[in-house]
Each structure stands twice: as structure tokens, then as C-alpha cells.
Design a protein around this motif. Structure first.
Motif, mmCIF file in Angstrom:
data_model
loop_
_atom_site.group_PDB
_atom_site.id
_atom_site.type_symbol
_atom_site.label_atom_id
_atom_site.label_comp_id
_atom_site.label_asym_id
_atom_site.label_seq_id
_atom_site.Cartn_x
_atom_site.Cartn_y
_atom_site.Cartn_z
ATOM 1 N N GLY A 25 4.703 16.037 1.307
ATOM 2 C CA GLY A 25 3.792 17.189 1.291
ATOM 3 C C GLY A 25 2.438 16.680 0.833
ATOM 4 N N TYR A 26 1.476 16.601 1.784
ATOM 5 C CA TYR A 26 0.250 15.847 1.530
ATOM 6 C C TYR A 26 -1.009 16.682 1.638
ATOM 7 N N THR A 27 -0.844 17.997 1.805
ATOM 8 C CA THR A 27 -1.975 18.920 1.708
ATOM 9 C C THR A 27 -1.607 19.857 0.560
ATOM 10 N N LEU A 83 12.847 12.259 -3.413
ATOM 11 C CA LEU A 83 12.256 10.980 -2.955
ATOM 12 C C LEU A 83 13.296 10.192 -2.150
ATOM 13 N N HIS A 84 13.473 10.653 -0.925
ATOM 14 C CA HIS A 84 14.615 10.291 -0.078
ATOM 15 C C HIS A 84 14.613 8.916 0.571
ATOM 16 N N HIS A 85 13.488 8.150 0.476
ATOM 17 C CA HIS A 85 13.480 6.824 1.124
ATOM 18 C C HIS A 85 13.942 5.700 0.206
ATOM 19 N N ALA A 86 13.973 5.913 -1.114
ATOM 20 C CA ALA A 86 14.287 4.809 -2.035
ATOM 21 C C ALA A 86 15.695 4.276 -1.770
ATOM 22 N N ALA A 119 7.459 19.239 2.163
ATOM 23 C CA ALA A 119 6.524 20.214 2.719
ATOM 24 C C ALA A 119 5.546 19.565 3.701
ATOM 25 N N ASP A 120 5.816 18.310 4.076
ATOM 26 C CA ASP A 120 4.974 17.662 5.088
ATOM 27 C C ASP A 120 5.382 18.089 6.503
ATOM 28 N N SER A 121 6.403 18.949 6.609
ATOM 29 C CA SER A 121 6.752 19.516 7.910
ATOM 30 C C SER A 121 5.936 20.782 8.210
ATOM 31 N N SER A 151 0.812 -1.215 0.000
ATOM 32 C CA SER A 151 0.000 0.000 0.000
ATOM 33 C C SER A 151 0.849 1.271 0.000
ATOM 34 N N ASP A 152 2.070 1.239 0.532
ATOM 35 C CA ASP A 152 2.932 2.422 0.480
ATOM 36 C C ASP A 152 3.492 2.663 -0.928
ATOM 37 N N CYS A 153 3.941 1.610 -1.575
ATOM 38 C CA CYS A 153 4.579 1.714 -2.900
ATOM 39 C C CYS A 153 3.828 0.878 -3.925
#
Ligand code: ZLV
Ligand code: CA
Ligand code: ZN
Length: 393
Positions: free
Chosen positions: A313-315, A144-147, A274-276, A103-105
Motif C-alpha cells: 500500500g504505497y499511496t 509482510l508476505h515476501h520474506a 492495499a496496493d491493489s 534498494s528493495d530491502c
């Protein structure tokens, strides 16, 4: 007349491909590539494109993607069939090859194209810095820093930041990576774990059992062996919910100034997740665009070649505000753009509030409880300062 003029003797490049927004992670997935369209629409409505070099980013090639990623992983990304949407509710995470298809990827239509476009923009941006054609290069579709080398993670498939930094390392002896996304920049930290040529600094919410990815403790500073050149070259700034502009700005400027003085980087890569921001669907900080963008302003003032990446950034309305305002900082027009969202901005109604820089009351009503004490922040600065005693350039 927009009045947005080109800064003299200073070049900013903007790397974007409108095809990125054609891709969808799924209806309930928080990652919305459409936020890039909203950002670009605001940047254009303010006339900022007149003050920058605008490039339609190309797709990264297979050879470029495998400059970091494992070829069997990239081969799989290129050929895997999209999974049916929605996922099987009985078994949402079946045997995941390379952590793909959960569900994440998710495996959505056009995934390989989406990854190549994000990577291509970041590579183009890095090369503009290398050739001295840009002083600041912007790639909001990247970050995309988690890959990982051979694994997808946390909505990220290809680590465009690592690809970009590898380009910068062809020219610069040392590159500083800074990450203000609310999540820990684990993939970038891991990629450069064993080298003293890249220092990584991530600011993030840290709650190992309840917040993704669970890594990034204050004491995690790179390989524990002193014989490994990467020792002391990872800095982590673990934070709690509710941090405000004043605290964040103080921490950021104190830490980054000390890091720059000791490490003396030739270039800076700044991930601007921008999710911070306050009001984010996933993040729980109290940052305004002003606090978030003060990090960009501080990095610009250091006067080093600078690459700006997007990230989380999710909003979308808040993401677009932040990245448009940060684009204005890059071109030096933050103090002369109107504080009202221009009337002709496409999708203007999506911004809900007319102001480009809403107050915390406008965003949240009541700010979220701040769980960061000054004592804890002082301890963080002290720990970082001690780590830096081992860093010399
Ligand atoms: O912003 O996800 O918590 C850069 C970035 O840093 C998890 N994932 C993992 C660990 C267990 N799973 C949960 C699976 C959730 C699957 C779908 C969501 C769906 C709706 C709403 C929120 C989420 C969600 N997923 C929230 N947090 C997660 C994290 C991944 C966060 C990645 C941040 C990426 C672009
Ligand atoms: Ca971070
Ligand atoms: Zn994030």
C-alpha cells in the motif's frame, strides 16, 4: 457523542505499536511506515477504538522470530550495521548477504526493532484468536508476505504472517490464508508448500517478466508429486491491470466459497495489502475501497476466527481509508460511520478529498484500461474448481 458502540458478544482486537512509524526505508523508497499512523489517526477520529480492545504490540522475541526464520539470518538482522544512505549510484546492489542492503530491502537504522514490532503485533493477534479472546484480530503493521526463511525480499524481512499462522496451527487443524495484495504472496506459499494443513490463495497482478515477484501462475498449485500432502493446496489467481470491483468481488466470493466448502478451515488469515487499490503508486488495478473491503466483509460473514494483516500500500491516504473502513467492518459499524473524514482527524489535509469512499473519477480521473476479460476470469474459476476436486477434509 460518537455513537460507536461495542458489538455485543463479539470481540475485535487491534494490535499496533506507534514506534513502527519511527522507521524509514529511505526517502525514495515506496514503503512508508507513516501510513500506519495515518490509518490509526482515522480509526481514532471515527471513535472506533471504543468498540475494540486496543493493544500496544510488543516486540517479538528472538525465539519467536526463529520459530520460522533461520537463526543465522535473524542473528545477522540483529547485528548488521545500517548502510550509508543514499546507496552508491555506481553499484546499487553490492554483494547481498541474505538479500539485505539492496534498494528493495535496505539496511536502515532500527531495522531489527521494526521487524520485531511487526512480528510481535501479528503474534499477539494470532494468540488472541487462539485463546478465544478475539473473534477478529487486526495487525495492520504486518502482512509482510515476501520474506523467506533465510532471506529478505520485496520490502519484507520477517514473515509475520507465517509466524501468526504457526500459532493458529497449534489450535486449528486447518488454516486458510488469503492474500489480496497486488503482489503474489510467495513467501507464505513457500513456507506451507509441503503441508495440507494450510491452503494459500493469492490474488495478484501476474506478468512474470515485468512485475514482482514473477511467480504465482494459475497452474502453480503446490508440489507436483501426488505423494506430497501439499499438492493442490496453493491457489493462484493471476490478473491483469485494471480489474474493477465487480469482477474482483465475483472472483473472490466464488473462489473463497468453494475453497471453504472443500477445505473446511478452522481459522482464516487475510492479508489486506492495499496496493491493489486504484491510484496506488505501485499497483495498477481499478479497485475502490468498497471492492477491496468487500473481501473482508465476505470473510467476516463466514463466521470463523479471522486475523487481518496489512501488507503493501504505497499511496498512504488510500491505505488509511481502506484499513480504517475495514476496521469499521470488523466492528460492524461500516454503515453508520459518517462518509466524510471527521473534521478533527490529525493530518486531515493529507486525504485531499473529504470523502472516506471516493469515486474512481475522484481518484484517477479516467479509470485505467481493464485488461481482464470475463472469459479469462471464468477459466480461472474453472481451473480452481478442478484443483479443489483433489482437496478433501
Ligand atoms: O507490497 O524499488 O521489482 C508487500 C509488497 O508485496 C523489484 N522489486 C525488484 C526486481 C528488480 N528490483 C527492482 C529494484 C527496485 C528497487 C526499489 C522501488 C523504488 C521506487 C519505486 C518502486 C520500486 C519498486 N520495487 C517497485 N517494485 C519493486 C519490487 C518489490 C515490490 C515489493 C512489494 C511488497 C509489502
Ligand atoms: Ca496477492
Ligand atoms: Zn504488494
Amino acid at each position: 457523542e460518537h455513537g460507536i458502540t461495542r458489538p455485543k458478544g463479539y470481540n475485535v482486537s487491534f494490535h499496533y505499536n506507534p514506534d513502527m512509524e519511527k522507521h524509514h526505508f529511505g526517502m525514495t523508497h515506496p514503503m512508508k511506515p507513516w501510513r500506519l499512523t495515518l490509518t490509526k489517526s482515522l480509526v481514532s477520529a471515527y471513535g472506533m477504538n471504543f468498540a475494540m480492545d486496543n493493544y500496544t504490540a510488543r516486540a517479538a522475541t528472538y525465539e519467536e522470530l526463529t520459530s520460522y526464520h533461520a537463526s543465522d539470518y535473524v542473528d545477522h538482522l540483529a547485528t548488521v550495521a545500517p548502510q550509508p544512505q543514499p546507496l552508491d549510484v555506481e553499484n546499487p546492489n553490492p554483494d547481498l548477504k541474505f538479500n539485505l542492503g539492496g534498494s528493495d530491502c535496505p539496511l536502515f537504522e532500527g531495522l531489527y526493532n521494526y521487524c520485531s514490532l511487526s512480528g510481535g503485533a501479528s503474534l499477539d493477534a494470532a494468540r488472541k484468536l487462539c485463546s478465544n479472546q478475539s473473534d477478529i484480530a487486526i495487525a495492520w503493521g504486518g502482512g509482510l508476505h515476501h520474506a523467506k526463511k533465510a532471506e529478505a525480499s520485496g520490502f519484507c524481512y520477517i514473515n509475520d504472517i507465517v509466524l501468526g499462522i504457526l500459532q493458529l496451527l497449534r489450535i486449528h487443524a486447518r488454516v486458510l490464508y488469503i492474500d489480496i495484495d497486488v503482489h503474489h504472496g510467495d513467501g507464505v506459499e513457500e513456507a506451507f508448500f509441503s503441508t495440507d494443513r494450510v491452503m494459500t490463495v493469492s490474488f495478484h497482478k501476474y506478468d512474470p517478466l515485468n512485475f514482482f515477484p514473477g511467480t504465482g501462475a494459475l497452474e502453480d498449485n503446490g508440489p507436483k508429486s501426488e505423494h506430497n500432502p501439499g499438492a493442490h493446496h496453493a491457489i493462484n489467481v493471476p490478473l491483469n491491470d485494471g480489474i474493477n470491483d465487480e469482477q474482483y468481488k465475483w472472483l473472490f466470493e466464488t473462489i473463497i466459497q468453494r475453497v471453504v466448502d472443500k477445505f473446511r478451515p478452522g481459522a482464516i488469515a487475510l492479508q489486506c495489502g492495499a496496493d491493489s487499490l486504484a491510484g496506488d503508486r505501485l499497483g495498477k488495478f481499478n479497485l475502490l475501497v468498497q471492492g477491496h473491503s468487500s473481501c473482508v466483509e465476505f470473510c467476516k460473514k463466514l463466521g470463523l476466527p479471522l486475523i487481518l494483516f496489512g501488507g503493501g500500500g504505497y499511496t498512504p491516504k488510500n491505505v488509511a481509508r481502506a484499513w480504517a473502513y475495514e476496521t469499521a467492518i470488523a466492528i460492524g459499524h461500516q454503515d453508520d460511520i459518517p462518509s466524510q473524514i471527521p473534521i478533527h482527524t490529525p493530518w486531515r489535509d493529507r486525504f485531499k478529498i473529504d470523502s472516506l469512499l471516493p469515486t474512481i473519477q475522484q481518484i484517477l480521473g479516467e479509470p485505467r484500461q481493464n485488461r481482464n476479460t470475463q472469459k479469462k476470469l471464468t477459466e480461472i474459476v474453472q481451473h480452481v474448481t478442478e484443483q479443489l476436486r483433489f482437496v478433501g477434509a
